[in-house]
Write a protein that holds these residues in place. Sequence first.
Motif, PDB file in Angstrom:
ATOM      1  N   PHE B 114       0.805  -1.222   0.000  1.00  0.00           N
ATOM      2  CA  PHE B 114       0.000   0.000   0.000  1.00  0.00           C
ATOM      3  C   PHE B 114       0.837   1.270   0.000  1.00  0.00           C
ATOM      4  N   TYR B 115       2.106   1.199   0.459  1.00  0.00           N
ATOM      5  CA  TYR B 115       2.894   2.424   0.377  1.00  0.00           C
ATOM      6  C   TYR B 115       3.913   2.304  -0.744  1.00  0.00           C
ATOM      7  N   SER B 116       4.962   1.544  -0.513  1.00  0.00           N
ATOM      8  CA  SER B 116       5.934   1.384  -1.590  1.00  0.00           C
ATOM      9  C   SER B 116       6.924   0.289  -1.233  1.00  0.00           C
ATOM     10  N   PRO B 117       7.319  -0.513  -2.221  1.00  0.00           N
ATOM     11  CA  PRO B 117       8.351  -1.506  -1.932  1.00  0.00           C
ATOM     12  C   PRO B 117       9.755  -0.904  -1.923  1.00  0.00           C
ATOM     13  N   LEU B 118       9.872   0.374  -2.295  1.00  0.00           N
ATOM     14  CA  LEU B 118      11.197   0.987  -2.376  1.00  0.00           C
ATOM     15  C   LEU B 118      11.504   1.770  -1.104  1.00  0.00           C
ATOM     16  N   GLY B 119      12.799   1.953  -0.837  1.00  0.00           N
ATOM     17  CA  GLY B 119      13.204   2.764   0.298  1.00  0.00           C
ATOM     18  C   GLY B 119      12.809   4.223   0.072  1.00  0.00           C
ATOM     19  N   GLN B 120      12.247   4.842   1.101  1.00  0.00           N
ATOM     20  CA  GLN B 120      11.805   6.228   0.994  1.00  0.00           C
ATOM     21  C   GLN B 120      12.720   7.129   1.819  1.00  0.00           C
ATOM     22  N   PRO B 121      13.129   8.286   1.281  1.00  0.00           N
ATOM     23  CA  PRO B 121      13.880   9.230   2.112  1.00  0.00           C
ATOM     24  C   PRO B 121      12.997   9.718   3.254  1.00  0.00           C
ATOM     25  N   PHE B 122      13.626   9.924   4.394  1.00  0.00           N
ATOM     26  CA  PHE B 122      12.854  10.278   5.583  1.00  0.00           C
ATOM     27  C   PHE B 122      13.464  11.532   6.201  1.00  0.00           C
ATOM     28  N   PRO B 123      12.630  12.526   6.548  1.00  0.00           N
ATOM     29  CA  PRO B 123      13.185  13.785   7.061  1.00  0.00           C
ATOM     30  C   PRO B 123      13.871  13.596   8.408  1.00  0.00           C
ATOM     31  N   SER B 124      15.027  14.246   8.558  1.00  0.00           N
ATOM     32  CA  SER B 124      15.711  14.183   9.844  1.00  0.00           C
ATOM     33  C   SER B 124      15.246  15.351  10.703  1.00  0.00           C
ATOM     34  N   LEU B 125      15.182  15.099  12.003  1.00  0.00           N
ATOM     35  CA  LEU B 125      14.741  16.153  12.921  1.00  0.00           C
ATOM     36  C   LEU B 125      15.842  17.189  13.133  1.00  0.00           C
ATOM     37  N   PHE B 126      17.073  16.785  12.877  1.00  0.00           N
ATOM     38  CA  PHE B 126      18.208  17.620  13.275  1.00  0.00           C
ATOM     39  C   PHE B 126      19.050  18.001  12.075  1.00  0.00           C
ATOM     40  N   PRO B 127      19.760  19.112  12.151  1.00  0.00           N
ATOM     41  CA  PRO B 127      20.625  19.518  11.041  1.00  0.00           C
ATOM     42  C   PRO B 127      21.735  18.496  10.836  1.00  0.00           C
ATOM     43  N   GLN B 128      22.042  18.214   9.580  1.00  0.00           N
ATOM     44  CA  GLN B 128      23.069  17.208   9.273  1.00  0.00           C
ATOM     45  C   GLN B 128      24.464  17.837   9.329  1.00  0.00           C
ATOM     46  N   THR B 129      24.824  18.364  10.475  1.00  0.00           N
ATOM     47  CA  THR B 129      26.146  18.972  10.585  1.00  0.00           C
ATOM     48  C   THR B 129      27.028  18.143  11.505  1.00  0.00           C
ATOM     49  N   VAL B 130      28.298  18.461  11.523  1.00  0.00           N
ATOM     50  CA  VAL B 130      29.219  17.701  12.366  1.00  0.00           C
ATOM     51  C   VAL B 130      29.951  18.644  13.315  1.00  0.00           C
ATOM     52  N   LEU B 131      30.349  18.088  14.444  1.00  0.00           N
ATOM     53  CA  LEU B 131      31.197  18.800  15.395  1.00  0.00           C
ATOM     54  C   LEU B 131      32.585  18.184  15.317  1.00  0.00           C
ATOM     55  N   THR B 132      33.609  19.006  15.390  1.00  0.00           N
ATOM     56  CA  THR B 132      34.947  18.444  15.401  1.00  0.00           C
ATOM     57  C   THR B 132      35.540  18.616  16.794  1.00  0.00           C
ATOM     58  N   VAL B 133      35.764  17.468  17.447  1.00  0.00           N
ATOM     59  CA  VAL B 133      36.367  17.486  18.783  1.00  0.00           C
ATOM     60  C   VAL B 133      37.726  16.820  18.663  1.00  0.00           C
ATOM     61  N   GLY B 134      38.803  17.595  18.796  1.00  0.00           N
ATOM     62  CA  GLY B 134      40.131  17.028  18.556  1.00  0.00           C
ATOM     63  C   GLY B 134      40.196  16.561  17.114  1.00  0.00           C
ATOM     64  N   ASP B 135      40.528  15.245  16.931  1.00  0.00           N
ATOM     65  CA  ASP B 135      40.561  14.701  15.584  1.00  0.00           C
ATOM     66  C   ASP B 135      39.225  14.100  15.178  1.00  0.00           C
ATOM     67  N   ALA B 136      38.389  13.845  16.177  1.00  0.00           N
ATOM     68  CA  ALA B 136      37.184  13.082  15.901  1.00  0.00           C
ATOM     69  C   ALA B 136      36.093  13.974  15.313  1.00  0.00           C
ATOM     70  N   VAL B 137      35.407  13.433  14.332  1.00  0.00           N
ATOM     71  CA  VAL B 137      34.277  14.144  13.730  1.00  0.00           C
ATOM     72  C   VAL B 137      32.994  13.467  14.214  1.00  0.00           C
ATOM     73  N   ILE B 138      32.180  14.252  14.908  1.00  0.00           N
ATOM     74  CA  ILE B 138      30.986  13.668  15.516  1.00  0.00           C
ATOM     75  C   ILE B 138      29.765  14.336  14.904  1.00  0.00           C
ATOM     76  N   SER B 139      28.804  13.519  14.468  1.00  0.00           N
ATOM     77  CA  SER B 139      27.660  14.142  13.806  1.00  0.00           C
ATOM     78  C   SER B 139      26.624  14.567  14.845  1.00  0.00           C
ATOM     79  N   VAL B 140      26.004  15.714  14.573  1.00  0.00           N
ATOM     80  CA  VAL B 140      25.023  16.270  15.515  1.00  0.00           C
ATOM     81  C   VAL B 140      23.807  15.363  15.681  1.00  0.00           C
ATOM     82  N   PRO B 141      23.243  14.809  14.584  1.00  0.00           N
ATOM     83  CA  PRO B 141      22.089  13.923  14.781  1.00  0.00           C
ATOM     84  C   PRO B 141      22.404  12.740  15.703  1.00  0.00           C
ATOM     85  N   ASP B 142      23.639  12.216  15.628  1.00  0.00           N
ATOM     86  CA  ASP B 142      24.010  11.105  16.510  1.00  0.00           C
ATOM     87  C   ASP B 142      23.844  11.498  17.966  1.00  0.00           C
ATOM     88  N   ILE B 143      24.373  12.680  18.298  1.00  0.00           N
ATOM     89  CA  ILE B 143      24.300  13.127  19.685  1.00  0.00           C
ATOM     90  C   ILE B 143      22.855  13.396  20.091  1.00  0.00           C
TER      91      ILE B 143
END
Lengths: 324, 292
Positions: B114-143
């Motif tokens: 009834f909807y679709s057999p294909l994968g559908q893009p889904f809106p994220s609640l959070f901006p897709q940006t990253v934070l850089t702490v030292g060398d590590a790159v951490i994504s904001v949605p993850d946090i």
Amino acid sequence: MSRKHILFAAIALLLLIFVPMGQKNYIIYVLTSWLMFSIAAMGLNLTLGYAGQISLAQASFMGIGAYITALVTLAGYHWVLGWIAAMGATFVIGLLLGYPALRVQHHFLAFVTLAFNTLVFLVLRNEEWLTGGSHGLVGMPRPDFFGISTGKNLEFYYFVLVLFVISALVFSWIVHSPWGRAFKALRENPVRAESLGVDTRRITLLAFAIGSAFGGGAGAIMTPLVQFIEPGSFGLIHSLKILLMVVVGGAGFYYGPMLGAAVVILLPELLRFTEGYYLMIYAAMVIVLMVYSPGGLIGLGHKIMARVRPKKEVRKDMAKGAQL
Amino acid sequence: MSEFIQLLISGLSAGSIYALAAVGFTLLWQASQTINFAQGEFVMVPAFFVLALSVKLGLPIWLAMPLTVILSVLLLGALFKKLIVEPMHKHGTIPLVIATIALGLLIKEMVKEFYSPLGQPFPSLFPQTVLTVGDAVISVPDIANFVIAMGTIVALQLFLGRTRTGRSMQATAQNPDVAQILGVDIQRMVMYTFLINGALAAIASILITPIYLAKFSNGETLGLVAFIAAIVGGFNQIRGALVGGLLIGVIDNMSATYFSAEYRQALPMILLIVIILVRPQGLLGTSEGRTV
């Protein structure tokens, strides 16, 4: 076994012998695959219907059996060797898998077998040197017996029918032996069974291992039947299909898995006009069936029969007394 | 090292969402001995409620999401209990397990058809940006995912431990007979558990779906992960499901890099089998002894 049962079995067997004569190849193929799935479902019926444990890995046992048989026959050995190796291996794997899961109660076997099914699928897909990866294995020959070939579809059908009858007899023997009665006792009342000296864990484990070996045996039939095996045929959805065969037919009834396999295999043909809705209708039917008759179609039949032609009813207090 | 930290954080983030599903699973088990094999589909389908409300009906996303939570509470909570669990409870566990397996199949097929057999893009609640702490790159949605999921679980723990209703629910789970004698409306408490499970599934769905695409088959892996998390952590503890979920999330993320991408899915299963072998009550669980 009563005389009525033997008569019924004889008539059924005659039908199975004469019905496919002169039929089209496709119908014979469907009948053969029904017999094959009946064997797998029979094994699961032992686990589910008699020992009361859910296994979600019957398709992966079929897969293991099918691949072992394929490798053995492709190496040039006779099919019988593959069949024995398939049943032996699945029996041992069943023991190894069931041992940890059955140490604890609840339905841990369901989870362990669920995980196992996925593991087997991954191994079959990734170990290309052995299993051919996602391309699978092709070109497995159909066996000869003392010069009699089973190459044609009807001949192969009779070959599978013989295996089916052997499996059904073995199953009947297991269920009616004191050992099988222990399975039943276990399902009906585990506490009482244990207090009477039945080693519930060992019996459950054996039921699961034997059930798995039936799956391996069915897999050994699949190899020469389809002559092409690939990991996708043994995924979780196929395990669920076999489980539903047992449940729809009637878990714990002798003819349950055979009826269930017939329903599951024939229903897509009958519901072909519904196209994509087939699985939905099927799943909804299973839910409704579970609400009204957990004994499956045979259980439902018994219920209806009891209403149409009530049996002599035991006095309620007597029935209670017999239980105590 | 920075790679390790990145993997750890995204693992914890995914794991905290798995924990939501696992906690719901554990709650249902405790309250009504329901082993819900459709739990994965319960987490898959709310994403499609959001899509149906926002894409098909044109509602704004901030309205579609709370409506989805309400819809999930009603359909996956109340309706599930009334239509499937209640009439089947008298038959024992196995018919109910089979029925939930069939329900999972039904939900999956309905979404596909009834909807679709294909994968559908889904809106994220959070901006897709990253934070850089030292060398590590951490994504904001993850946090953000981690904070929301953990916040939900902490709130649930507080509700169960500190409020009268929550404590009645616990009493019902531990010993329904005694709870009833002490005047707890156990049927209502069991119903609350189902409603909470519906809400948890909706939250998990909204958080996890932007990471993948919304697809009908998402429930297969999610369900398996939820079961494994619940069993690894301890079937009879909310804390256990939490630890199990985080552990599975981290292991799953690490194994793709440090172990083998092909066998990534296999590692949680192996963990499950090992846990059942050496510590069947789970890492944090208390042994119930044999129930038979």
